[in-house]
Design a protein around this motif. Sequence first.
Motif, PDB file in Angstrom:
ATOM      1  N   GLY A   7      -1.539   6.292   3.541  1.00  0.00           N
ATOM      2  CA  GLY A   7      -0.533   5.826   2.599  1.00  0.00           C
ATOM      3  C   GLY A   7      -0.350   6.801   1.458  1.00  0.00           C
ATOM      4  N   ALA A   8       0.470   6.409   0.508  1.00  0.00           N
ATOM      5  CA  ALA A   8       0.769   7.272  -0.640  1.00  0.00           C
ATOM      6  C   ALA A   8       1.242   6.413  -1.797  1.00  0.00           C
ATOM      7  N   GLN A   9       1.208   6.987  -2.996  1.00  0.00           N
ATOM      8  CA  GLN A   9       1.814   6.356  -4.162  1.00  0.00           C
ATOM      9  C   GLN A   9       2.467   7.436  -5.013  1.00  0.00           C
ATOM     10  N   ALA A  28      12.574   7.578  -1.006  1.00  0.00           N
ATOM     11  CA  ALA A  28      12.708   8.865  -0.324  1.00  0.00           C
ATOM     12  C   ALA A  28      11.505   9.762  -0.563  1.00  0.00           C
ATOM     13  N   GLU A  29      10.778   9.519  -1.641  1.00  0.00           N
ATOM     14  CA  GLU A  29       9.579  10.302  -1.945  1.00  0.00           C
ATOM     15  C   GLU A  29       8.330   9.701  -1.318  1.00  0.00           C
ATOM     16  N   VAL A  30       8.123   8.402  -1.487  1.00  0.00           N
ATOM     17  CA  VAL A  30       6.839   7.828  -1.114  1.00  0.00           C
ATOM     18  C   VAL A  30       6.698   7.618   0.394  1.00  0.00           C
ATOM     19  N   VAL A  31       7.787   7.313   1.097  1.00  0.00           N
ATOM     20  CA  VAL A  31       7.667   7.055   2.539  1.00  0.00           C
ATOM     21  C   VAL A  31       7.283   8.309   3.314  1.00  0.00           C
ATOM     22  N   ALA A 223       5.998   3.435  -6.908  1.00  0.00           N
ATOM     23  CA  ALA A 223       6.046   2.930  -5.538  1.00  0.00           C
ATOM     24  C   ALA A 223       4.757   3.291  -4.827  1.00  0.00           C
ATOM     25  N   ALA A 224       4.408   2.488  -3.838  1.00  0.00           N
ATOM     26  CA  ALA A 224       3.263   2.756  -2.965  1.00  0.00           C
ATOM     27  C   ALA A 224       3.643   2.355  -1.556  1.00  0.00           C
ATOM     28  N   ALA A 225       3.068   3.037  -0.582  1.00  0.00           N
ATOM     29  CA  ALA A 225       3.381   2.743   0.826  1.00  0.00           C
ATOM     30  C   ALA A 225       2.133   2.926   1.679  1.00  0.00           C
ATOM     31  N   VAL A 226       2.025   2.124   2.727  1.00  0.00           N
ATOM     32  CA  VAL A 226       0.938   2.263   3.705  1.00  0.00           C
ATOM     33  C   VAL A 226       1.508   2.138   5.110  1.00  0.00           C
ATOM     34  N   LEU A 227       0.824   2.763   6.050  1.00  0.00           N
ATOM     35  CA  LEU A 227       1.134   2.625   7.472  1.00  0.00           C
ATOM     36  C   LEU A 227       0.050   1.776   8.109  1.00  0.00           C
ATOM     37  N   VAL A 360       0.461  -3.282  -2.647  1.00  0.00           N
ATOM     38  CA  VAL A 360       0.384  -2.197  -1.671  1.00  0.00           C
ATOM     39  C   VAL A 360      -0.540  -1.103  -2.192  1.00  0.00           C
ATOM     40  N   ARG A 361      -0.423  -0.785  -3.471  1.00  0.00           N
ATOM     41  CA  ARG A 361      -1.315   0.210  -4.071  1.00  0.00           C
ATOM     42  C   ARG A 361      -2.763  -0.231  -3.983  1.00  0.00           C
ATOM     43  N   MET A 362      -3.026  -1.508  -4.228  1.00  0.00           N
ATOM     44  CA  MET A 362      -4.386  -2.025  -4.112  1.00  0.00           C
ATOM     45  C   MET A 362      -4.945  -1.799  -2.706  1.00  0.00           C
ATOM     46  N   LEU A 363      -4.130  -2.103  -1.684  1.00  0.00           N
ATOM     47  CA  LEU A 363      -4.580  -1.927  -0.303  1.00  0.00           C
ATOM     48  C   LEU A 363      -4.835  -0.454  -0.019  1.00  0.00           C
ATOM     49  N   ARG A 364      -3.934   0.404  -0.457  1.00  0.00           N
ATOM     50  CA  ARG A 364      -4.126   1.844  -0.237  1.00  0.00           C
ATOM     51  C   ARG A 364      -5.431   2.302  -0.870  1.00  0.00           C
TER      52      ARG A 364
END
Length: 406
Positions: A7-9, A28-31, A223-227, A360-364
């Motif tokens: 993931g990322a933030q 567009a940045e975080v994904v 923003a935060a994202a995880v796969l 989402v950030r917490m999970l990452r």
Amino acid sequence: MTYVLGGAQTDFARNFGKEGNGLLEMLAEVVPAALADAEVPQQAVQVAHVGNLAGELFTGQAQLGGLLVAAVPGLDGIPSTRHEAACASGSTAVLAACADLESGRYDVALVVGLELMRNTDAQTAASHLGSAAWVGHEALDAKFPWPALFAEVADAYDQRYGLDREPLDAFAANAFANARRNRLAQTRDWSFPAAAFGPDYELNPLVEGQLRKNDCGRITDGAAAVLLASPRFAAEWARQRGVDLKTVPRITGFGHRTATLSLAGKLASAGEYLFPHLRGAVTDAYARAGLAGVSDVDVVELHDCFTITGLVALEHLGAAEPGKGGELILSGATAAGGALPVNPGGGLIGLGHPVGATGVRMLRDAARQVAGTAEATQVDGARTALTVNVGGSFTTVVSLVVTAEA
């Protein structure tokens, strides 16, 4: 069981509005950053879930599932849904993605949480965020609804157990100290004189009730994202990389409970615990993960939009008996290097709280801890992490257990 492949933030210190950017640019940045971190090709993503509280209010933009595709055109055609549960929006998006994967419908899910909140003045932002309280029924005369409501939580705690300032000040000081080690934290470059953590009316003025300036998390963009992946996909992913699947972070338990919207209604239901449903969500997560309790947890990502929130949540996860959370904080147990490190990256107070992104950030961060990749915020030997994410005045509670083996 659901695996967290990466993931990322974004940098939570950034002001996207001042940069001329918005929600589209965040996505567009975080994904792509999350895809790269997880080493998952864009075409492998089969479903997406987006957590956000108030895109309509802060930016005039709804339909964020479609905005995701606009930001990352390669996702065109996949099912994408937006989720809202106040500050727990990101965690409910995670739960929906887990359900998709565990049902067998899909093998790879993208989860994104995001919020843009610094594009307006503080009073307008407070009003927008107040939409997650019971509008027209509570915090009616408050300039800042959420400090006012959590000041009521502090008062309720004080009436029940007695509330000293010292643990709240220590909690805040620890949050900012942890954030200084986090290269993406909103407050990493902030500095405070010692008197800023105490009853100094200039350096730490009262905001609402008993709560002072440094008891409060600040408005943040981010923003935060995880796969996330099914066991089938994760096994093949690990095989291709020569990785032991046991070392890949996985969500092994969850709890999700919702109480009535009004804070007064929730406080009226108090029993042994001030918020029984909060305790229930955490114990549900323990049970599903096969944990005996907090004694099996190495690190906690704890919701601390205010210091009193963190104090109350500590007791409800079982780290201290009701009314004894202050003693736990003052013992140093929750600091970096303590018996139960809490928010090693700074938490909501130090790291920042872009509302829809927080769960989402917490999970990452929990996944990075158990994978041993948390950089300067790493807790040595962490293999089991707990997240506790709260929406509203403890209205929605989501708790996750994330584990990995050495």
